[in-house]
Motif scaffolding. Structure first.
Motif, PDB file in Angstrom:
ATOM      1  N   ASP A 129      -1.042   8.701  11.617  1.00 15.50           N
ATOM      2  CA  ASP A 129      -1.381  10.237  11.185  1.00 15.50           C
ATOM      3  C   ASP A 129      -0.053  10.386  10.035  1.00 15.50           C
ATOM      4  O   ASP A 129       0.341  11.537   9.885  1.00 15.50           O
ATOM      5  CB  ASP A 129      -1.355  11.148  11.859  1.00 15.50           C
ATOM      6  CG  ASP A 129      -2.709  11.114  12.787  1.00 15.50           C
ATOM      7  OD1 ASP A 129      -3.536  10.386  12.256  1.00 15.50           O
ATOM      8  OD2 ASP A 129      -2.860  11.549  13.843  1.00 15.50           O
ATOM      9  N   MET A 130       0.655   9.345   9.617  1.00 13.48           N
ATOM     10  CA  MET A 130       1.946   9.579   8.499  1.00 13.48           C
ATOM     11  C   MET A 130       1.404  10.594   7.476  1.00 13.48           C
ATOM     12  O   MET A 130       2.025  11.280   6.941  1.00 13.48           O
ATOM     13  CB  MET A 130       2.262   8.159   8.149  1.00 13.48           C
ATOM     14  CG  MET A 130       3.497   8.178   7.103  1.00 13.48           C
ATOM     15  SD  MET A 130       3.960   6.728   6.404  1.00 13.48           S
ATOM     16  CE  MET A 130       5.010   6.206   7.769  1.00 13.48           C
ATOM     17  N   SER A 145      -2.786  -0.466   5.038  1.00  9.86           N
ATOM     18  CA  SER A 145      -2.341  -0.351   6.270  1.00  9.86           C
ATOM     19  C   SER A 145      -3.711  -0.143   7.235  1.00  9.86           C
ATOM     20  O   SER A 145      -4.901  -0.090   7.010  1.00  9.86           O
ATOM     21  CB  SER A 145      -1.316   0.208   6.600  1.00  9.86           C
ATOM     22  OG  SER A 145      -0.341   0.272   5.869  1.00  9.86           O
ATOM     23  N   ARG A 146      -3.109  -0.008   8.661  1.00  2.11           N
ATOM     24  CA  ARG A 146      -4.281   0.130   9.578  1.00  2.11           C
ATOM     25  C   ARG A 146      -5.039   1.426   9.260  1.00  2.11           C
ATOM     26  O   ARG A 146      -4.274   2.268   8.812  1.00  2.11           O
ATOM     27  CB  ARG A 146      -3.732   0.134  10.957  1.00  2.11           C
ATOM     28  CG  ARG A 146      -3.053  -0.982  11.445  1.00  2.11           C
ATOM     29  CD  ARG A 146      -4.007  -2.074  11.729  1.00  2.11           C
ATOM     30  NE  ARG A 146      -3.477  -3.425  12.411  1.00  2.11           N
ATOM     31  CZ  ARG A 146      -4.050  -4.414  12.217  1.00  2.11           C
ATOM     32  NH1 ARG A 146      -5.303  -4.611  11.966  1.00  2.11           N
ATOM     33  NH2 ARG A 146      -3.703  -5.525  13.198  1.00  2.11           N
ATOM     34  N   GLY A 147      -6.076   1.817   9.887  1.00  8.89           N
ATOM     35  CA  GLY A 147      -6.846   3.104   9.492  1.00  8.89           C
ATOM     36  C   GLY A 147      -6.049   4.130   9.785  1.00  8.89           C
ATOM     37  O   GLY A 147      -6.099   5.423   9.150  1.00  8.89           O
ATOM     38  N   GLY A 148      -5.329   4.211  11.075  1.00  6.12           N
ATOM     39  CA  GLY A 148      -4.698   5.348  11.822  1.00  6.12           C
ATOM     40  C   GLY A 148      -3.556   5.662  11.004  1.00  6.12           C
ATOM     41  O   GLY A 148      -3.051   6.936  11.400  1.00  6.12           O
ATOM     42  N   ILE A 149      -3.023   5.209   9.870  1.00  7.03           N
ATOM     43  CA  ILE A 149      -2.018   5.561   9.435  1.00  7.03           C
ATOM     44  C   ILE A 149      -2.030   6.943   8.459  1.00  7.03           C
ATOM     45  O   ILE A 149      -1.450   7.851   8.305  1.00  7.03           O
ATOM     46  CB  ILE A 149      -1.422   4.650   8.194  1.00  7.03           C
ATOM     47  CG1 ILE A 149      -1.036   3.143   9.135  1.00  7.03           C
ATOM     48  CG2 ILE A 149      -0.100   5.139   7.582  1.00  7.03           C
ATOM     49  CD1 ILE A 149      -0.103   3.478   9.950  1.00  7.03           C
ATOM     50  N   VAL A 185       2.373  -0.051   5.768  1.00  8.86           N
ATOM     51  CA  VAL A 185       3.563   0.186   6.908  1.00  8.86           C
ATOM     52  C   VAL A 185       2.659  -0.274   8.215  1.00  8.86           C
ATOM     53  O   VAL A 185       1.346  -0.013   8.197  1.00  8.86           O
ATOM     54  CB  VAL A 185       3.804   1.492   7.135  1.00  8.86           C
ATOM     55  CG1 VAL A 185       4.796   2.025   5.909  1.00  8.86           C
ATOM     56  CG2 VAL A 185       2.765   2.598   7.314  1.00  8.86           C
ATOM     57  N   PRO A 186       3.254  -0.781   9.237  1.00  8.53           N
ATOM     58  CA  PRO A 186       2.404  -1.245  10.358  1.00  8.53           C
ATOM     59  C   PRO A 186       2.388   0.052  11.024  1.00  8.53           C
ATOM     60  O   PRO A 186       2.824   1.119  10.949  1.00  8.53           O
ATOM     61  CB  PRO A 186       3.579  -1.976  11.050  1.00  8.53           C
ATOM     62  CG  PRO A 186       5.079  -1.596  10.535  1.00  8.53           C
ATOM     63  CD  PRO A 186       4.756  -1.157   8.925  1.00  8.53           C
ATOM     64  N   ARG A 187       1.267   0.001  11.864  1.00  8.38           N
ATOM     65  CA  ARG A 187       0.900   1.248  12.789  1.00  8.38           C
ATOM     66  C   ARG A 187       1.583   1.330  14.204  1.00  8.38           C
ATOM     67  O   ARG A 187       1.698   0.200  15.028  1.00  8.38           O
ATOM     68  CB  ARG A 187      -0.581   1.013  13.022  1.00  8.38           C
ATOM     69  CG  ARG A 187      -1.131   2.185  14.006  1.00  8.38           C
ATOM     70  CD  ARG A 187      -2.620   2.191  13.972  1.00  8.38           C
ATOM     71  NE  ARG A 187      -3.167   1.366  14.838  1.00  8.38           N
ATOM     72  CZ  ARG A 187      -4.319   1.068  15.096  1.00  8.38           C
ATOM     73  NH1 ARG A 187      -5.081   1.922  14.583  1.00  8.38           N
ATOM     74  NH2 ARG A 187      -4.635   0.066  15.916  1.00  8.38           N
ATOM     75  N   THR A 188       2.432   2.128  14.220  1.00  6.54           N
ATOM     76  CA  THR A 188       3.297   2.662  15.455  1.00  6.54           C
ATOM     77  C   THR A 188       3.035   4.080  15.737  1.00  6.54           C
ATOM     78  O   THR A 188       2.409   4.616  15.242  1.00  6.54           O
ATOM     79  CB  THR A 188       5.015   2.121  15.221  1.00  6.54           C
ATOM     80  OG1 THR A 188       5.329   3.198  14.215  1.00  6.54           O
ATOM     81  CG2 THR A 188       4.950   0.830  14.695  1.00  6.54           C
ATOM     82  N   THR A 225     -13.372   0.476   2.219  1.00  7.42           N
ATOM     83  CA  THR A 225     -13.676  -0.945   2.275  1.00  7.42           C
ATOM     84  C   THR A 225     -13.221  -1.433   3.574  1.00  7.42           C
ATOM     85  O   THR A 225     -12.273  -1.107   4.381  1.00  7.42           O
ATOM     86  CB  THR A 225     -13.045  -1.714   1.088  1.00  7.42           C
ATOM     87  OG1 THR A 225     -11.605  -1.422   1.354  1.00  7.42           O
ATOM     88  CG2 THR A 225     -13.136  -1.188  -0.405  1.00  7.42           C
ATOM     89  N   PRO A 226     -14.086  -2.556   3.948  1.00  8.03           N
ATOM     90  CA  PRO A 226     -13.642  -3.045   5.376  1.00  8.03           C
ATOM     91  C   PRO A 226     -12.285  -3.903   5.285  1.00  8.03           C
ATOM     92  O   PRO A 226     -11.810  -4.287   4.383  1.00  8.03           O
ATOM     93  CB  PRO A 226     -15.023  -4.274   5.461  1.00  8.03           C
ATOM     94  CG  PRO A 226     -15.536  -4.450   4.003  1.00  8.03           C
ATOM     95  CD  PRO A 226     -15.010  -3.350   3.147  1.00  8.03           C
ATOM     96  N   HIS A 227     -11.657  -4.043   6.451  1.00 13.05           N
ATOM     97  CA  HIS A 227     -10.537  -4.440   6.640  1.00 13.05           C
ATOM     98  C   HIS A 227     -10.375  -6.200   6.689  1.00 13.05           C
ATOM     99  O   HIS A 227     -10.668  -6.777   7.728  1.00 13.05           O
ATOM    100  CB  HIS A 227      -9.667  -4.074   7.844  1.00 13.05           C
ATOM    101  CG  HIS A 227      -8.275  -4.682   7.955  1.00 13.05           C
ATOM    102  ND1 HIS A 227      -7.540  -4.228   7.048  1.00 13.05           N
ATOM    103  CD2 HIS A 227      -7.678  -5.377   8.923  1.00 13.05           C
ATOM    104  CE1 HIS A 227      -6.395  -4.652   7.729  1.00 13.05           C
ATOM    105  NE2 HIS A 227      -6.452  -5.496   8.626  1.00 13.05           N
ATOM    106  N   THR A 228     -10.882  -6.821   5.492  1.00 11.92           N
ATOM    107  CA  THR A 228     -11.056  -8.266   5.476  1.00 11.92           C
ATOM    108  C   THR A 228     -10.371  -9.280   4.800  1.00 11.92           C
ATOM    109  O   THR A 228     -10.548 -10.447   4.769  1.00 11.92           O
ATOM    110  CB  THR A 228     -12.380  -8.470   4.981  1.00 11.92           C
ATOM    111  OG1 THR A 228     -12.688  -7.917   3.814  1.00 11.92           O
ATOM    112  CG2 THR A 228     -13.656  -7.859   5.777  1.00 11.92           C
ATOM    113  N   GLU A 229      -8.958  -8.658   4.179  1.00  8.32           N
ATOM    114  CA  GLU A 229      -8.370  -9.565   3.347  1.00  8.32           C
ATOM    115  C   GLU A 229      -7.700 -10.957   4.356  1.00  8.32           C
ATOM    116  O   GLU A 229      -7.301 -11.846   3.991  1.00  8.32           O
ATOM    117  CB  GLU A 229      -7.088  -8.933   2.713  1.00  8.32           C
ATOM    118  CG  GLU A 229      -5.988  -8.457   3.651  1.00  8.32           C
ATOM    119  CD  GLU A 229      -6.105  -7.429   4.692  1.00  8.32           C
ATOM    120  OE1 GLU A 229      -5.288  -7.185   5.463  1.00  8.32           O
ATOM    121  OE2 GLU A 229      -7.244  -6.746   4.467  1.00  8.32           O
TER     122      GLU A 229
END
Length: 257
Positions: free
Chosen positions: A186-187, A206-210, A178-181, A233-237
């Motif tokens: 913290d979903m 998704s983004r780390g903050g989810i 999901v996108p981070r909004t 893992t790093p966010h590199t895709e």
């Protein structure tokens, strides 16, 4: 894709992180002329001076806050093309007030993410191995990547949509896409972990903050360094060749509609 209708026939396109984008030497923008200014890397302190004449801005990882998006700093700005799946790095409210169109690269990383699995770049004990058995896969999010995962899982027997809490209760594999909004930050936190099965696998692409406590470090997560079943893992895709090809195809249509 947002509709972008500019009254200008000549644009100043500023690329702040060209080392990460891989732009073609020439953009095919029928009916428009442009001047392309490209910076391989841009420090936060350099953004304001570099975007003051931009009508079109291309960024990848830099945060574009309300100050940078004000008329005082970027008076000519009409379009931001954010080369990422989400747009959480851009102050959307500031853009809305000035009618600045914001585009992103939705779906550009879908193939790269899928190919990373197909080419065996995950660990041997991967989620695909687990899904082949009698597993219950829950996909939270139904965007481009979520649909691809759902399609693959459907072949393995997954069917239908299920309420959020039920997904957590019954899934042995939970994939978050999901996108981070402000609503999704913290979903997945303590309550959600308590609902999940003790043997469940959580995969956040998704983004780390989810997920609460991401990005996880020894300072903020007790699981790090304790022998817990945790893989980061790093966010590199987004840096894959397939993503770059999709980006180069999509950028002109984002800039001129």
């Amino acid at each position: 894709m947002p509709s972008f209708k500019s009254g200008l026939k000549h644009h100043t396109i500023v690329v702040l992180e060209s080392a990460l984008v891989g732009l073609p030497r020439k953009l095919d923008l029928p009916g428009y002329t442009y001047h392309l200014i490209s910076y391989p890397h841009t420090a936060t302190a350099e953004i304001a001076s570099r975007i003051k004449d931009a009508t079109i801005l291309i960024a990848v990882t830099l945060k574009l806050n309300a100050h940078l998006l004000s008329k005082d700093v970027s008076p000519k700005l009409e379009l931001i093309d954010y080369v990422a799946s989400g747009t959480d790095g851009v102050d959307l409210e500031a853009c809305k007030k000035r009618s600045i169109v914001v585009c992103n690269a939705t779906g550009a990383s879908v193939t790269a993410t899928h190919e990373a699995v197909q080419e065996g770049k995950w660990t041997e004990r991967s989620v695909l191995n687990a899904m082949i058995c009698e597993e219950v896969v829950g996909v939270i999010g139904h965007g481009a990547i979520g649909k691809r995962i759902a399609k693959l899982s459907h072949v393995l027997g997954m069917e239908g949509r299920t309420p959020f809490n039920e997904v957590l209760r019954h899934s042995t594999v939970v994939v978050v896409v999901v996108p981070r909004t402000s609503d999704s930050t913290d979903m997945i936190s303590l309550r959600e972990f308590e609902l999940m099965r003790h043997n469940a696998v959580l995969i956040n692409v998704s983004r780390g903050g989810i997920v609460d406590q991401e990005p996880a470090t020894e300072d903020n997560c007790r699981l790090i360094g304790q022998g817990a079943n945790l893989i980061t893992t790093p966010h590199t895709e987004w840096s894959g060749r397939a993503t770059e090809i999709h980006w180069m195809r999509g950028m002109p249509s984002n800039v001129v509609v």
